[in-house]
Structure formats: C-alpha cells, structure tokens
Write a protein that holds these residues in place. Structure first.
Motif, PDB file in Angstrom:
ATOM      1  N   VAL A  19      -0.312  63.541   4.353  1.00  0.00           N
ATOM      2  CA  VAL A  19       0.460  63.581   3.305  1.00  0.00           C
ATOM      3  C   VAL A  19       1.467  62.462   3.435  1.00  0.00           C
ATOM      4  O   VAL A  19       2.042  62.293   4.538  1.00  0.00           O
ATOM      5  CB  VAL A  19       1.352  64.984   2.978  1.00  0.00           C
ATOM      6  N   GLY A  20       1.925  61.614   2.367  1.00  0.00           N
ATOM      7  CA  GLY A  20       2.915  60.695   2.410  1.00  0.00           C
ATOM      8  C   GLY A  20       2.776  59.640   1.673  1.00  0.00           C
ATOM      9  O   GLY A  20       1.763  59.483   0.852  1.00  0.00           O
ATOM     10  N   LEU A  21       4.009  58.811   1.798  1.00  0.00           N
ATOM     11  CA  LEU A  21       4.030  57.465   0.849  1.00  0.00           C
ATOM     12  C   LEU A  21       3.282  56.338   1.838  1.00  0.00           C
ATOM     13  O   LEU A  21       4.363  56.219   2.972  1.00  0.00           O
ATOM     14  CB  LEU A  21       5.091  57.080   0.404  1.00  0.00           C
ATOM     15  N   HIS A  22       2.192  56.066   1.978  1.00  0.00           N
ATOM     16  CA  HIS A  22       1.450  55.091   2.798  1.00  0.00           C
ATOM     17  C   HIS A  22       1.707  53.558   2.184  1.00  0.00           C
ATOM     18  O   HIS A  22       1.959  53.604   1.097  1.00  0.00           O
ATOM     19  CB  HIS A  22       0.211  55.664   3.295  1.00  0.00           C
ATOM     20  N   HIS A  23       1.242  52.612   2.917  1.00  0.00           N
ATOM     21  CA  HIS A  23       1.226  51.399   2.306  1.00  0.00           C
ATOM     22  C   HIS A  23      -0.144  50.621   3.141  1.00  0.00           C
ATOM     23  O   HIS A  23      -0.300  50.940   4.279  1.00  0.00           O
ATOM     24  CB  HIS A  23       2.583  50.341   2.630  1.00  0.00           C
ATOM     25  N   ILE A  24      -0.617  49.678   2.370  1.00  0.00           N
ATOM     26  CA  ILE A  24      -1.763  49.112   2.893  1.00  0.00           C
ATOM     27  C   ILE A  24      -1.062  48.054   3.856  1.00  0.00           C
ATOM     28  O   ILE A  24      -0.091  47.291   3.551  1.00  0.00           O
ATOM     29  CB  ILE A  24      -2.304  48.281   1.669  1.00  0.00           C
ATOM     30  N   ALA A  25      -1.807  47.881   4.992  1.00  0.00           N
ATOM     31  CA  ALA A  25      -1.190  47.148   6.284  1.00  0.00           C
ATOM     32  C   ALA A  25      -2.175  45.847   6.262  1.00  0.00           C
ATOM     33  O   ALA A  25      -1.753  44.974   6.508  1.00  0.00           O
ATOM     34  CB  ALA A  25      -0.940  48.160   7.317  1.00  0.00           C
ATOM     35  N   ALA A  26      -3.357  46.035   6.202  1.00  0.00           N
ATOM     36  CA  ALA A  26      -4.474  45.160   6.633  1.00  0.00           C
ATOM     37  C   ALA A  26      -5.625  45.104   5.951  1.00  0.00           C
ATOM     38  O   ALA A  26      -6.046  46.325   5.567  1.00  0.00           O
ATOM     39  CB  ALA A  26      -4.437  44.795   8.100  1.00  0.00           C
ATOM     40  N   LEU A  27      -6.465  44.166   6.000  1.00  0.00           N
ATOM     41  CA  LEU A  27      -7.816  44.349   5.436  1.00  0.00           C
ATOM     42  C   LEU A  27      -8.703  43.628   6.236  1.00  0.00           C
ATOM     43  O   LEU A  27      -8.438  42.376   6.577  1.00  0.00           O
ATOM     44  CB  LEU A  27      -7.896  43.558   4.073  1.00  0.00           C
ATOM     45  N   TYR A  28      -9.925  44.244   6.586  1.00  0.00           N
ATOM     46  CA  TYR A  28     -10.688  43.838   7.544  1.00  0.00           C
ATOM     47  C   TYR A  28     -11.973  43.834   7.054  1.00  0.00           C
ATOM     48  O   TYR A  28     -12.534  44.609   5.941  1.00  0.00           O
ATOM     49  CB  TYR A  28     -10.804  44.602   8.958  1.00  0.00           C
ATOM     50  N   ILE A  46     -12.445  47.416   5.293  1.00  0.00           N
ATOM     51  CA  ILE A  46     -11.476  48.625   5.763  1.00  0.00           C
ATOM     52  C   ILE A  46     -10.101  48.160   5.392  1.00  0.00           C
ATOM     53  O   ILE A  46      -9.471  46.766   5.915  1.00  0.00           O
ATOM     54  CB  ILE A  46     -11.373  48.549   7.381  1.00  0.00           C
ATOM     55  N   LEU A  47      -9.567  48.809   4.507  1.00  0.00           N
ATOM     56  CA  LEU A  47      -8.016  48.531   3.989  1.00  0.00           C
ATOM     57  C   LEU A  47      -7.254  49.715   5.152  1.00  0.00           C
ATOM     58  O   LEU A  47      -7.568  50.798   5.064  1.00  0.00           O
ATOM     59  CB  LEU A  47      -7.831  49.038   2.665  1.00  0.00           C
ATOM     60  N   THR A  48      -6.459  49.147   6.170  1.00  0.00           N
ATOM     61  CA  THR A  48      -5.819  49.769   6.895  1.00  0.00           C
ATOM     62  C   THR A  48      -4.402  50.411   6.270  1.00  0.00           C
ATOM     63  O   THR A  48      -3.889  49.703   5.465  1.00  0.00           O
ATOM     64  CB  THR A  48      -5.700  49.251   8.233  1.00  0.00           C
TER      65      THR A  48
END
Length: 171
Positions: A37-46, A102-104
């Motif tokens: 649960v939470g407000l996450h954000h996209i960090a990287a794209l592989y 992959i979207l991290t």
C-alpha cells in the motif's frame, strides 16, 4: 496511476492487471508476496534490447549480467546489481518474457530498509489473473503502452483493497 479492484487506471485507460499472491498489505515484508500500500512513483524503466526497441527514450537496456539484489543483509538490497553476486538476487535478463520491460518503483528505494520488501515492479504477466510475488503485472501490449507514457516520478497509488477483488480481472 491508481490501482483499483478492476485494474490499473492510467492515462485515460483501465488496464487489467494482476497483483501479489499475498494481496495488498500495509505491512509489506520481504518474501510475503504482497503488493505494498502507498503512494509510489516510477523510478526507472528497463527493457531487453535483444527482444524489442526501447519503449521510451529514457529506457535502460538490460544486459546479460544485470540483476536485482533481494538480500536484506546485503548493501545492494533493493537495488540493481551486476553478476557475479553471491547474495540473493533476481536475474533481470530472464529466459521468459516477464522482464522484457520493467518499470521499477520507489518502494523501499533508494534508501532500503532491510526486510521491508524489494523489487516492486510493473512487468508482463504470465497469464491473466496469475499472481505475482508482489509486483503489478499486465499484458505485454499494455505494459509497452504504459512504459511509453509513465516517466520517472509518475505517481502510482496503491490503496488497501480486498485480495478477492483482483481474482476476476481479465483482459
């Protein structure tokens, strides 16, 4: 982007998806199979350059030695790493297509708390409705479409929803 009981709402679309086998949890822990649960954000794209073109200009190619450390006792916990690595890890370059894109997320990253969970990704699913180890998974075409739009910092809200709500999500 918002995870709902009927899929991932993103950029004007509703994308069917699968979540972790442990459901959605407030108290995510390493190995519990839960989507946190939470407000996450996209960090990287592989992406796998041997299998598809970059889905976005900022995409990072996955090489044969690329890994993700999931060992809470290792300094690289919940970070990308390179082989050889004796600590527990996931190979990012897999034989199957699950990690072709992959979207991290920034779950427990960049300052990882040991044991709080690692490798919370958006990736391709095995098949519709098949649970993940805590990630959010979807059809390849939807993932590639999403990867072309979800830039670093794009928010991803995961609210506490009943696990059964996702059992019938179909493409």
């Amino acid at each position: 982007m918002i995870l709902t009981p009927i899929g991932l709402r993103a950029f004007g679309r509703m994308i069917p998806c699968s979540i972790g086998r442990g459901g959605i949890r407030n108290d995510k822990a390493e190995g519990d199979g839960a989507t946190p649960v939470g407000l996450h954000h996209i960090a990287a794209l592989y992406y796998r350059p041997d299998r598809l073109p970059p889905p976005a200009p900022w995409a990072i190619p996955i090489g044969p030695r690329d890994l993700w450390c999931d060992d809470p006792g290792h300094p690289a916990y919940n970070h990308p790493a390179r082989a050889p690595l004796t600590a527990s890890h996931e190979k990012l370059r897999r034989a199957d297509p699950l990690y072709d894109v992959i979207l991290t997320t920034d779950w427990n990253w960049p300052d990882a708390t040991p044991g709080r969970g690692s490798a919370i990704f958006l990736h391709q699913w095995r098949c519709p409705g098949y649970p993940t180890e805590g990630c959010i998974a979807m059809a390849r075409a939807n993932l590639i479409w999403l990867a072309g739009r979800a830039a670093p910092g794009t928010p991803l809200r995961v609210s506490c929803l009943p696990k059964y709500a996702f059992a019938t999500v179909q493409p």
